[in-house]
Design an enzyme around this catalytic site. Structure first.
Site, PDB file in Angstrom:
ATOM      1  N   GLU A 223      45.179  17.937  23.007  1.00 62.35           N
ATOM      2  CA  GLU A 223      45.693  16.925  22.087  1.00 62.35           C
ATOM      3  C   GLU A 223      46.806  17.583  21.287  1.00 62.35           C
ATOM      4  O   GLU A 223      46.549  18.347  20.363  1.00 62.35           O
ATOM      5  CB  GLU A 223      44.577  16.417  21.171  1.00 62.35           C
ATOM      6  CG  GLU A 223      43.424  15.756  21.907  1.00 62.35           C
ATOM      7  CD  GLU A 223      43.830  14.527  22.685  1.00 62.35           C
ATOM      8  OE1 GLU A 223      44.915  13.963  22.413  1.00 62.35           O
ATOM      9  OE2 GLU A 223      43.080  14.116  23.584  1.00 62.35           O
ATOM     10  N   CYS A 257      49.724  14.376  13.465  1.00 61.85           N
ATOM     11  CA  CYS A 257      50.352  14.462  14.783  1.00 61.85           C
ATOM     12  C   CYS A 257      50.881  13.118  15.277  1.00 61.85           C
ATOM     13  O   CYS A 257      51.750  13.078  16.147  1.00 61.85           O
ATOM     14  CB  CYS A 257      49.382  15.051  15.801  1.00 61.85           C
ATOM     15  SG  CYS A 257      47.832  14.140  15.946  1.00 61.85           S
TER      16      CYS A 257
END
Length: 469
Positions: A223, A257
């Protein structure tokens, strides 16, 4: 998503990595983590751990990141507890065999997919949301019946220490463990040859994790991050778009993010959108007189201020910084150079570039000319514009007329594509990500149907095989 590999200020003694991994593997071999009872018990205990310790978790997040109690609860506590509760409720259903209707040539027989735990999973968490990005993936790994070793980020020492304290108190210590340490600790962990690794962090470190896993053929879930764009079409509801973009950019000082990394605004509405975003920032920061947003550490503060100092764009709000408390004002920069660092590197801070585009074609071309992002966002009222962007822009996930909420649902997978990551989790998708989908087929032995395929082969058998297969 950025990450760190600096020396850890939290490790007071060298952790027994081989011994811990051995203990988890030995526990997995006993088979107890495979039972639905064990999985539900651990998931409910994880939910209880988050709820019981809300105050301590909020305090740790404030100490590490300057996070407000509301944001700490919403992003780290509620998300983690909610995911654990959802998994406990549904794991028995997820574990059921998925029977498939076989072809005529395979009959008589039965076939199904058996979700089998990989074994012992390593989860390397990120600093920006240290609880949900460490314990969140663990929910999927536990639901899948694995033993789990978690390595929180050393950049958030208070949060890491709290996880190391709470996990043994609430969860099965022989099956679920926490090890604290720095980048060297992560390298030693990866070298143990886990059955699966989940890493959340920056793309460059993600490549190193992938390389470290390769000699062991360890499957990985990465991720990562990237520059998540927001396309604002000429027909967008600008009042709503401005507030939603500003709000999500300011959460955790932009250190997310999937935060809006830059905006592509149609030239027809660019000026109005900029004014409305400025107004939204002013309103949201009314109780923050200095306007300073806390940055995680000095290294990231210096990186961000250097990018601001070098920009060729127009700073229309903010731009100030305070090295004494490593804070940067919420900042909007209009039309920076596409080649400067604000537009080439993931920002991970409270700075929002807004680029002018002449058309939707230009916006789509701009996004597609750059690495695939973890998220892409679009504001529009028109179905045809929505469908075109969905089909033509590749990203890990996409949200229309809002931002960030793709992370907070257990009903959809969360993950990246290309340089923004591989694999996905949340809800059933996390269970599946940390399970091996084993093909199982059963056949009867009497009568021995299909004996015609045994040699010596005859012309009659060949004709029959052609008809059946």
């Amino acid at each position: 998503m950025t990450t760190e590999s600096v020396a850890s200020p939290i490790a007071t003694s060298t952790p027994d990595i081989p011994g811990t991994v051995r203990r988890l593997r030995d526990t997995f071999k006993t088979g107890r983590t495979r039972t639905v009872e064990w999985r539900k018990q651990q998931l409910l205990a994880l939910e209880k751990m988050m709820v019981d310790n809300e105050g301590a978790i909020m305090e740790a997040l404030e100490k590490d990141l300057g996070r407000s109690p509301f944001e700490a609860w919403l992003a780290d506590i509620a998300s983690t507890a909610g995911e654990a509760k959802d998994a406990a409720k549904n794991v028995k259903k997820w574990m059921r065999r998925k029977y498939r209707l076989l072809e005529m040539s395979q009959l008589p027989g039965r076939g199904w997919v058996e979700h089998e735990p990989y074994g012992t999973i390593l989860i390397i968490g990120a600093w920006n949301f240290p609880f949900v990005l460490t314990l969140g993936p663990a929910v999927g790994a536990i639901a899948a019946g694995n033993t789990v070793l978690m390595k929180p980020s050393e950049v958030c020492p208070a949060s890491s220490a709290l996880m190391a304290e709470l996990v043994p108190r609430y969860l099965d210590n022989d099956a679920i463990a926490v090890i604290e340490g720095d980048g060297g600790c992560s390298q030693e962990l990866i070298a143990q040859g886990f059955d699966h690794i989940c890493f959340t962090g920056g793309t460059e470190i993600g490549r190193k994790v992938y390389e470290g896993a390769a000699p062991h053929l360890t499957p990985v879930t990465l991720e990562l991050g990237g520059k998540s764009p927001v396309i604002v079409a000429a027909d967008a509801d600008l009042d709503v778009a401005a507030k939603r973009i500003a709000w999500t950019k300011l959460i955790n000082s932009g250190q997310i993010c999937i935060a809006p990394d830059y905006v592509l605004a149609d030239a027809k509405i660019r000026d109005e959108l900029v004014d409305k975003i400025k107004d939204a920032v002013t309103t949201f920061e009314a109780k923050n007189p200095s306007g300073g947003k806390r940055i995680v550490n000095e290294r990231h503060f210096n990186r961000l201020t250097a990018s601001l100092a070098a920009t060729k764009g127009e700073v229309v709000i903010g731009g100030g910084s305070d090295p004494s408390n490593i804070s940067i004002q919420a900042t909007v920069v209009v039309d920076p150079d596409p080649a400067e660092s604000l537009m080439t590197d993931e920002i991970f801070g409270p700075i929002l570039p807004i680029m002018t585009v002449q058309s939707l074609d230009d916006a789509i071309s701009f996004v597609n000319s750059r690495p695939k992002p973890l998220a892409a966002y679009l504001f529009t009222k028109t179905k045809s514009i929505r469908e075109r962007v969905i089909k033509e822009v590749s990203s890990g996930g996409m949200v229309i007329n809002h931002l960030l909420f793709q992370f907070s649902t257990n009903k959809l997978p969360f993950g990246g594509v290309g340089p923004s990551g591989m694999g996905a989790y949340h809800g059933k998708f996390g269970f599946e990500q940390f399970s091996h989908k084993k093909t199982v087929m059963t056949k009867s032995t009497r009568p021995d149907v299909g004996a015609f395929i045994y040699p010596p082969y005859t012309e009659k058998a060949f004709k029959l095989a052609k008809r059946l297969f």
